[in-house]
Design an enzyme around this catalytic site. Structure first.
Site, PDB file in Angstrom:
ATOM      1  N   GLY A 137      43.409  36.806  27.765  1.00 50.35           N
ATOM      2  CA  GLY A 137      43.899  35.331  27.237  1.00 50.35           C
ATOM      3  C   GLY A 137      43.043  35.128  26.231  1.00 50.35           C
ATOM      4  O   GLY A 137      43.678  34.256  25.309  1.00 50.35           O
ATOM      5  N   ASN A 159      43.466  24.382  33.158  1.00 53.23           N
ATOM      6  CA  ASN A 159      42.710  25.334  33.937  1.00 53.23           C
ATOM      7  C   ASN A 159      41.920  24.584  35.104  1.00 53.23           C
ATOM      8  O   ASN A 159      41.312  25.079  36.151  1.00 53.23           O
ATOM      9  CB  ASN A 159      41.836  26.432  33.028  1.00 53.23           C
ATOM     10  CG  ASN A 159      40.962  25.917  32.230  1.00 53.23           C
ATOM     11  OD1 ASN A 159      41.624  25.207  31.384  1.00 53.23           O
ATOM     12  ND2 ASN A 159      39.952  26.308  32.223  1.00 53.23           N
ATOM     13  N   GLN A 185      47.175  29.728  32.898  1.00 54.78           N
ATOM     14  CA  GLN A 185      47.175  29.226  34.120  1.00 54.78           C
ATOM     15  C   GLN A 185      48.561  29.305  34.793  1.00 54.78           C
ATOM     16  O   GLN A 185      48.883  29.146  35.774  1.00 54.78           O
ATOM     17  CB  GLN A 185      46.567  28.079  34.110  1.00 54.78           C
ATOM     18  CG  GLN A 185      45.061  28.016  34.339  1.00 54.78           C
ATOM     19  CD  GLN A 185      44.427  28.719  35.437  1.00 54.78           C
ATOM     20  OE1 GLN A 185      44.633  28.523  36.373  1.00 54.78           O
ATOM     21  NE2 GLN A 185      43.147  29.364  34.981  1.00 54.78           N
ATOM     22  N   CYS A 212      33.859  29.339  33.224  1.00 54.44           N
ATOM     23  CA  CYS A 212      33.266  29.735  32.058  1.00 54.44           C
ATOM     24  C   CYS A 212      32.231  28.658  31.692  1.00 54.44           C
ATOM     25  O   CYS A 212      31.239  29.072  31.145  1.00 54.44           O
ATOM     26  CB  CYS A 212      34.356  29.896  30.897  1.00 54.44           C
ATOM     27  SG  CYS A 212      35.866  30.159  31.338  1.00 54.44           S
TER      28      CYS A 212
HETATM   29  C1  LIG Z   1      41.171  32.287  32.136  1.00 58.04           C
HETATM   30  C2  LIG Z   1      41.606  31.510  30.986  1.00 58.04           C
HETATM   31  C3  LIG Z   1      41.439  31.908  29.596  1.00 58.04           C
HETATM   32  C4  LIG Z   1      40.802  33.370  29.359  1.00 58.04           C
HETATM   33  O1  LIG Z   1      41.398  34.289  29.758  1.00 58.04           O
HETATM   34  P1  LIG Z   1      40.567  35.751  29.723  1.00 58.04           P
HETATM   35  O2  LIG Z   1      41.563  36.718  29.967  1.00 58.04           O
HETATM   36  O3  LIG Z   1      39.584  35.636  30.808  1.00 58.04           O
HETATM   37  O4  LIG Z   1      40.016  35.911  28.247  1.00 58.04           O
HETATM   38  C5  LIG Z   1      42.106  31.305  28.654  1.00 58.04           C
HETATM   39  N1  LIG Z   1      42.618  30.031  28.836  1.00 58.04           N
HETATM   40  C6  LIG Z   1      42.839  29.584  30.111  1.00 58.04           C
HETATM   41  C7  LIG Z   1      43.705  28.430  30.389  1.00 58.04           C
HETATM   42  C8  LIG Z   1      42.257  30.236  31.222  1.00 58.04           C
HETATM   43  O5  LIG Z   1      42.402  29.757  32.402  1.00 58.04           O
END
Ligand SMILES: *Cc1c(COP(=O)(O)O)cnc(C)c1O
Length: 384
Positions: free
Chosen positions: A69, A150, A178, A323
């Site tokens: 993501g 998220n 999400q 994070c």
């Molecule tokens: C988890 C998340 C990301 C990051 O995705 P990764 O695959 O862990 O890099 C970005 N945006 C949102 C809303 C997320 O929940």
């Protein structure tokens, strides 16, 4: 043990694991190789691409595989920014409650000369499309608003925002990490130009995601090298992970209606139980939220202590985003919706999964109730 942190990551489903295994041990060829092994891997890759496109109502040519993501968000924003700059447009509209993958990329773009308007978010955690419309300027290149938040789980009016952007000739990116596998996604109906998803949030493997870029929008590479992904993302494709992601997304999409009904009922059961705790407040709109998200603040307690005690009782939850944990700063999302520092520090995010039962839901409620009153009593004793 109850795992209530599915917004941080999920287990890889048995179907996704089964879909991956052949590409780890038998069909291990490099999709760029012209021989039989390579061509079998290439055929699998093409198949996964069209199946994923189908789940998003997109065309296979609009799907680019990324490392997840974060990379997809980075590439989407940089692509739109470069297209805008080429047309003399250097203004970007986004919102204060975005994921750091978006916010920190926007910070970098601001340092490179773009102007970023970060819209404030109302207390219910839902950004009105009218606020987006009002922020658009002659030189606006891009609007980036997440599909669902998220931390507090609020679902945004993506279709309305998309319609505003399409009408005004502004590109629309949405971080749907999400949402994918949890809400129906339709890039055409919602007028989405760029979209990011990540497999590990819907029972696929970690380290793999998708950038959707509407036909006519050519992603700007972040990684240079070979000609993979039609020259837009170099590096040998992670075929096993891509096959796992395709299986996981199809599975989640197929079971979406019944999962939504079940999870929503469990979510509302937990919300009702936690609302009974004095001086508690639900963060985010009660209805327009992800089916599996529960997010509360409790006055007079430290969220970290609540999480540690829940963990010691076998319940895994989170304060906000994984994070951001470890930092003592209150969550930028809770700050954005106007929660005081004290309330933001006493917050709890529960994100349940399909395996959650009514007994689990009741167990979560009972333990949170007990621990919150214990912590408040302890704080009271310390004061005296
Ligand atoms: C988890 C998340 C990301 C990051 O995705 P990764 O695959 O862990 O890099 C970005 N945006 C949102 C809303 C997320 O929940």
């Amino acid at each position: 043990m109850i795992y209530a942190d599915h917004a941080a990551t999920t287990a890889v489903s048995p179907a996704a694991i089964a879909a991956m295994i052949p590409y780890l041990d038998t069909v291990y060829g490099n999709p760029s190789s012209p021989h039989l092994f390579g061509q079998r891997a290439k055929a699998a890759l093409d198949d996964a691409r069209s199946r994923i496109a189908h789940c998003l109502h997109a065309d296979a040519k609009e799907i680019y595989f990324t490392s997840g993501g974060s990379e997809a968000d980075n590439q989407a924003l940089r692509t739109a920014a470069m297209i805008g700059a080429a047309n003399g447009k250097r203004h970007i509209v986004s919102a204060a409650f975005e994921h750091h993958a978006v916010l920190h990329t926007l910070d970098a773009l601001a340092r490179e000369g773009f102007t970023v308007t970060l819209l404030p978010v109302p207390e219910d955690g839902i950004l009105p499309a009218a606020d987006v419309a009002a922020a658009l300027r002659e030189d606006t290149a891009l609007v980036s608003v997440m599909y669902a938040n998220n931390e507090i789980g609020t679902v945004q009016p993506a279709a309305e925002i998309g319609a505003v952007c399409r009408k005004r000739g502004v590109l629309f990116h949405t971080d749907a990490v999400q949402a994918a596998g949890h809400l129906p996604l339709d890039v055409q109906a919602d007028c989405i130009d760029l979209l990011a998803i990540s497999a590990h949030k819907f029972h696929g493997p970690k380290g793999i995601g998708v950038l959707y870029a509407r036909r006519g929008i050519t992603p700007k590479p972040l990684i240079f090298g070979g000609g993979q992904e039609r020259g837009r993302r170099a590096g040998t494709e992670n075929v096993p992970a891509i096959m796992g992601m395709a299986a996981a997304l199809e599975e989640a999409t197929a079971h979406l209606p019944e999962n939504t009904v079940r999870l929503t009922a469990l979510r509302d059961r937990i919300i009702a139980g936690l609302r009974a705790i004095p001086q508690s407040c639900l963060n985010g709109d009660a209805v327009r939220r992800l089916p599996a998200n529960i997010h509360f603040s409790f006055a007079g307690i430290e969220g970290e202590s609540l999480l540690m005690l829940l963990d010691s009782r076998g319940i895994c939850a989170s304060a906000g985003s994984a994070c951001a944990s470890g930092s003592t700063e209150p969550s930028h999302v809770l700050t954005a919706i106007g929660r005081s520092r004290a309330l933001a520090n006493g917050s709890l995010r529960l994100s349940i999964g399909e395996e959650c039962t009514e007994a689990d839901a009741d167990c979560i409620v009972q333990n949170v109730q007990e621990i919150v009153s214990y912590l408040r009593e302890a704080a009271h004793w310390n004061e005296n």
